[in-house]
Design a protein around this motif. Structure first.
Motif, PDB file in Angstrom:
ATOM      1  N   TYR A 121      -5.951  -2.291  -0.107  1.00 15.38           N
ATOM      2  CA  TYR A 121      -6.798  -1.534  -1.212  1.00 15.38           C
ATOM      3  C   TYR A 121      -7.966  -2.238  -1.766  1.00 15.38           C
ATOM      4  O   TYR A 121      -8.303  -1.738  -2.624  1.00 15.38           O
ATOM      5  CB  TYR A 121      -5.713  -1.122  -2.222  1.00 15.38           C
ATOM      6  N   TRP A 135      -3.262  14.726   3.437  1.00 12.89           N
ATOM      7  CA  TRP A 135      -4.028  13.792   2.604  1.00 12.89           C
ATOM      8  C   TRP A 135      -3.549  13.861   1.045  1.00 12.89           C
ATOM      9  O   TRP A 135      -3.364  14.960   0.422  1.00 12.89           O
ATOM     10  CB  TRP A 135      -5.519  14.057   2.223  1.00 12.89           C
ATOM     11  N   THR A 136      -3.174  12.805   0.508  1.00 14.25           N
ATOM     12  CA  THR A 136      -2.575  12.816  -0.891  1.00 14.25           C
ATOM     13  C   THR A 136      -3.807  11.781  -1.830  1.00 14.25           C
ATOM     14  O   THR A 136      -4.307  10.958  -1.450  1.00 14.25           O
ATOM     15  CB  THR A 136      -1.322  12.060  -0.933  1.00 14.25           C
ATOM     16  N   GLY A 137      -3.642  12.559  -3.049  1.00 14.08           N
ATOM     17  CA  GLY A 137      -4.552  11.677  -4.088  1.00 14.08           C
ATOM     18  C   GLY A 137      -4.250  10.306  -4.492  1.00 14.08           C
ATOM     19  O   GLY A 137      -3.098  10.364  -4.691  1.00 14.08           O
ATOM     20  N   ASP A 138      -5.122   9.421  -4.616  1.00 13.45           N
ATOM     21  CA  ASP A 138      -4.875   8.261  -5.160  1.00 13.45           C
ATOM     22  C   ASP A 138      -4.965   8.073  -6.692  1.00 13.45           C
ATOM     23  O   ASP A 138      -4.380   7.387  -7.428  1.00 13.45           O
ATOM     24  CB  ASP A 138      -5.769   7.126  -4.465  1.00 13.45           C
ATOM     25  N   ARG A 143       0.884  -1.173   0.017  1.00 13.88           N
ATOM     26  CA  ARG A 143      -0.084  -0.048  -0.048  1.00 13.88           C
ATOM     27  C   ARG A 143       0.887   1.108  -0.181  1.00 13.88           C
ATOM     28  O   ARG A 143       0.341   2.277  -0.065  1.00 13.88           O
ATOM     29  CB  ARG A 143      -0.947   0.040   1.232  1.00 13.88           C
ATOM     30  N   SER A 144       2.102   1.215  -0.010  1.00 13.21           N
ATOM     31  CA  SER A 144       2.911   2.327   0.450  1.00 13.21           C
ATOM     32  C   SER A 144       3.069   2.794  -1.083  1.00 13.21           C
ATOM     33  O   SER A 144       3.020   2.207  -2.047  1.00 13.21           O
ATOM     34  CB  SER A 144       4.297   2.117   0.790  1.00 13.21           C
TER      35      SER A 144
END
Lengths: 307, 539
Positions: B134, B440-443, B56-57
């Motif tokens: 995920y 928060w970072t966008g996926d 997930r990283s």
């Protein structure tokens, strides 16, 4: 002697058990869990993961499961490196750490004893003061200061040596880390040797030897070295502990894939099984090395052997 | 001591010296690999797994984008492009996606990549037994949520292969960002035969079969991941670099030293303390680009003093001089944040806080007025705690904000730094937190990845914000198939969110890399994705 060694070995079992219990309780008491992240998991997924790793069980049950595994030699899966077992991770890292630690130890002993003896022979001379001054500096400067300075000078400025473990595949990649790790120990051993050598050289049996016309080299080699080594030898236990903890820092700075690096990352990631596995490994190692030092001590000092 | 003993000691010393030399000699491992271009990439902390369903990283994703390939990918500039699929069709109602795979697509062992491989992989991702982080990435597919929750069998997933190269996916709702989701490594295919053969160990070096431009050669744990060209890759002719090494570089300062020593071509980041000097000394190597990430202070709206007190929350936000923080305190190209969704998101115009364009004096006056209105003042000052995870940058920002609040509003703030996991636990419990630092970072490149965070019940909604109005706007946006109408709902939702101030956006992140001049083809993009197959090396 054998009985003594066996007894010490037996004592190691309850000691290790206590270490496991305490470490288990401590990692589980630390806030946060191995799967927590800023990007929190939806509850169903969290439940699936907890089930997969038995984290949904009660703590005593988890402990029983863990201990059962350890007794069978299975330290469980790593919670972070999900494809690897803890045994695989530690097994991969041990040879690297061993190499680093053994080299640093050998360097520290060889250089430290030589320098200390030399300083003792030239007691209060300029050379003695210089060496002891350097030794004092060596003890005082922490590894995390000296190691980056080494990198800056030898790897970045001069470009003689790699800045990291994976920067080269040649043996030279070990030189900077080994020296950085050994330096404080060299300093400490040199000071110990000097003090102990000066004391021994002042004793009656050395005066007798001198009176019999023996030269300095012979006196050191045949008469003074062995008794002067006793304090140095008893320092070996703490020295090994210091090298183990020092290697955590050195491995981090030089990017060496040893046990220490996994220990630090494991603790920060709350990788319960990995941290526990390494704690057990370190505990077993320290117990074993202390035992070896005790046995060696018996060989060097007959008074202990015959007691 | 006898002569024999003397000899023993001398031999022992010689042996010790020999052992020392032998150790040095033996530690010289395998020689450098055969000729060919090699790219040396610093990759930050170690990836936890190369199983696309178990990792997930960001670091794992960076390696996975080199060795694997989803249906859709990104160009160097961050545009969606065809990858394992060569074309696709979306049904009128936006709920059915038909993909046609490239017949030339191959696994690293030469096997053809088939539509049924994607069926197998998507099922594995949502299978509760896989326990994938995920799994939620595909929750928009029909029945996926029920399968994840364990209420339905995995073959109920609405993904099927009507033909060898034809993949059909049915969604619960029209999901305009669905193509973006498919670029995520969790939607990459895994090789069914090797998963069958090796089980969960299939992703280790020597076993892993992948379908990307590169394949995994070896992984020295804690040190480096070696990749080499996948000669069967459908676009192998378009891949320039033969070998890629992803180095584990958890410490930015150490990484910088390695870059300066010539060991790395690309760094994962740039240490804050070295930034100014590098901008002076190596301006052409320093690559700074806008990044889909927001640095924010969350306010716990479930407890006093922020519960039911939006005026106070706005006062705190207005009293922060974001330009001072980004220019004077951090100074690495970050942009002041006056919205929750960063600029650069496609199909979206970020809404700005109403006081974004005021002068500092106007904002401060407004902040003081709201502060008074919410019941605080000189005789009754607010007392508040800021929690942040231990880091030099976070501390400097917290100190600056502490002094801004003191000067403008006249109250004292207690700064508490905590280890990251401790902070996370506190944020989740929402019992002792008041103000907390987070990000928060966008996926994927869509406003939804940011706005969904603050929906009621989202586990990452650490503020505990619940708004009927906001949630209903988000629900209605999800029902829209028309992109421009959807966009209006999302923008309206952000307007509601910003007015309520459950979070104080502070700045938008930038990605920072050092890239050696010999590396060509580097493109700046908001997702900070840099596929090795798009790069080349000038000799």
């Amino acid at each position: 002697m054998l009985r003594f060694a066996l007894l010490r070995l037996l004592w190691a079992i309850p000691t290790l058990l206590l270490v496991i219990v305490l470490a288990f309780l401590m990692v589980h008491a630390a806030p946060g869990g191995p799967f927590d992240a800023e990007r929190a998991l939806p509850p169903e997924i969290e439940a699936n993961i907890a089930r997969a790793y038995h984290l949904d069980e009660a703590l005593p049950q988890q402990f029983a499961r863990y201990l059962g595994g350890v007794l069978r030699g299975d330290f469980g899966p790593s919670y972070r490196y999900r494809d690897y077992s803890v045994s695989e991770l530690i097994g991969n890292a041990i040879p690297v750490s061993m190499k680093l630690g053994a080299l640093a130890m050998a360097l520290a002993v060889l250089v430290g004893i030589s320098l200390g003896t030399l300083a003792a022979l030239r007691q209060n001379s300029a050379l003695d003061r210089l060496m002891m001054g350097l030794a004092m500096t060596g003890i005082s400067i922490p590894v995390f200061v000296i190691a980056p300075l080494f990198i800056l000078f030898f790897a970045v400025k001069l470009q003689w040596l790699p800045a990291s473990w994976s920067g080269s595949t040649s043996a030279w990649r070990l030189l900077l880390p080994v020296v950085a790790l050994a330096l404080p120990q060299i300093a400490y051993i040199a000071r110990l040797t000097r003090a102990s050598m000066i004391e021994v050289l002042g004793s009656d049996f050395i005066r007798t030897a001198r009176a019999q016309g023996l030269g300095t080299a012979a006196i050191i080699r045949y008469h003074a070295m062995k008794p002067a080594m006793l304090p140095v030898l008893s320092y070996m236990g703490p020295a090994i502990a210091a090298i183990l903890t020092g290697s955590v820092v050195v491995e981090e700075i030089f990017g060496i894939p040893g046990v220490g690096q996994f220990f630090v990352r494991g603790a920060l990631n709350r990788d319960y099984t990995l941290v526990l596995g390494i704690v057990i490994f370190y505990a077993a190692l320290v117990i074993l090395l202390n035992l070896i030092v005790d046995v060696l001590y018996g060989f060097l000092d007959p008074r202990i052997r015959h007691r | 001591m006898s002569a024999g003993q003397r000899r023993t000691i001398r031999v022992a010393i010689i042996l010790l010296a020999c052992a020392f030399a032998a150790f040095i000699y033996l530690s010289a491992t395998e020689p450098q690999g055969a000729a060919g271009t090699v790219l040396h990439r610093g990759n930050g902390p170690e990836p936890e797994s190369l199983d696309p369903h178990k990792s997930r990283s960001i670091q794992a994703a960076d390696v996975l984008r080199d060795i694997g390939e989803g249906l859709i990918g990104y160009s160097p500039d961050g545009e969606l492009i065809a990858a394992a699929a060569e074309k696709w069709e979306i049904s009128e109602d936006g709920r059915q996606y038909d993909f046609w795979l490239r017949p030339a697509a191959r696994w690293s062992n030469g096997d053809t990549v088939l539509a049924e491989h994607f069926v197998f992989s998507f099922r594995r991702l949502v299978n509760p037994e896989t326990a994938a982080f995920y799994a939620q990435a595909l929750a928009d597919i029909e029945n996926a949520a029920e399968i994840i929750a364990g209420n339905k069998a995995i073959d109920g997933l609405a993904v099927e292969a009507p033909e060898k190269f034809h993949l059909r996916i049915r969604l619960r709702n029209a999901t305009p960002y669905f193509l973006g989701l498919l670029t995520h490594p969790s939607a990459f295919p895994v090789h069914p035969a090797s998963v069958g053969q090796y089980g969960d160990a299939f992703a280790k070096a020597g076993k892993l079969i992948s379908n990307g431009a590169y394949k995994l050669d070896s992984w020295e744990l804690g040190s480096v991941i070696h990749l080499s060209r996948n000669v069967y890759y459908w676009n192998n002719a378009g891949t320039a670099i033969d070998k890629v090494n992803h180095y584990v570089t958890p410490e930015p300062q150490v990484e910088l030293n390695r870059y300066r020593a010539g060991e790395l071509d690309i760094t994962a980041t740039v240490p804050p303390e070295a930034f100014a000097a590098l901008r002076q000394g190596r301006p052409e190597e320093l690559r700074v680009a806008a990044y889909l990430g927001v640095y924010y202070y969350g306010l716990n709206v479930t407890r006093a003093p922020f519960k039911d007190n939006p005026a106070l929350r706005q006062a705190l936000s207005m009293a922060i001089d974001r330009e001072v923080l980004t220019e004077k305190i951090i100074g690495r190209g970050e942009q002041p944040a006056y919205s929750w969704v960063p600029p650069g998101v496609i199909n979206y115009q970020a809404i700005r806080l109403p006081y974004a364009d005021m002068t500092p004096a106007e904002r401060h006056a407004g902040a003081r007025r709201l502060y008074k209105e919410s019941g605080y003042g000189e005789n009754n000052p607010l007392e508040v705690e800021i929690r942040y995870n231990t880091s030099d940058t976070h501390q400097r920002i917290a100190l600056a904000i502490q002094s801004m609040w003191r000067e403008t509003l006249g109250f004292e703030t207690t700064l508490i730094n905590e280890e990251f996991q401790v902070l996370l636990a506190n944020m989740r419990n929402r019992e002792i937190t008041q103000v907390f630092r987070s990000s928060w970072t966008g996926d994927y490149n869509d406003a939804h990845t940011f706005l969904q965070v603050l929906q009621g019940g989202n586990p990452s909604n650490m503020s505990g914000y619940v708004s009927e109005e906001y949630d209903s706007l988000m629900r209605r946006a999800a029902e829209q198939t028309d992109l421009s109408r959807r966009r209006l709902y999302l923008e309206e939702a952000e307007r509601v969110l910003l007015a309520d101030h459950p979070v104080i956006p502070i700045y938008f992140y930038v990605s920072k890399h050092l890239v050696k001049p010999r590396v060509r083809g580097w493109g700046d993009n908001v997702l900070d994705y840099h596929y090795s197959q798009h790069l080349s090396i000038a000799e």
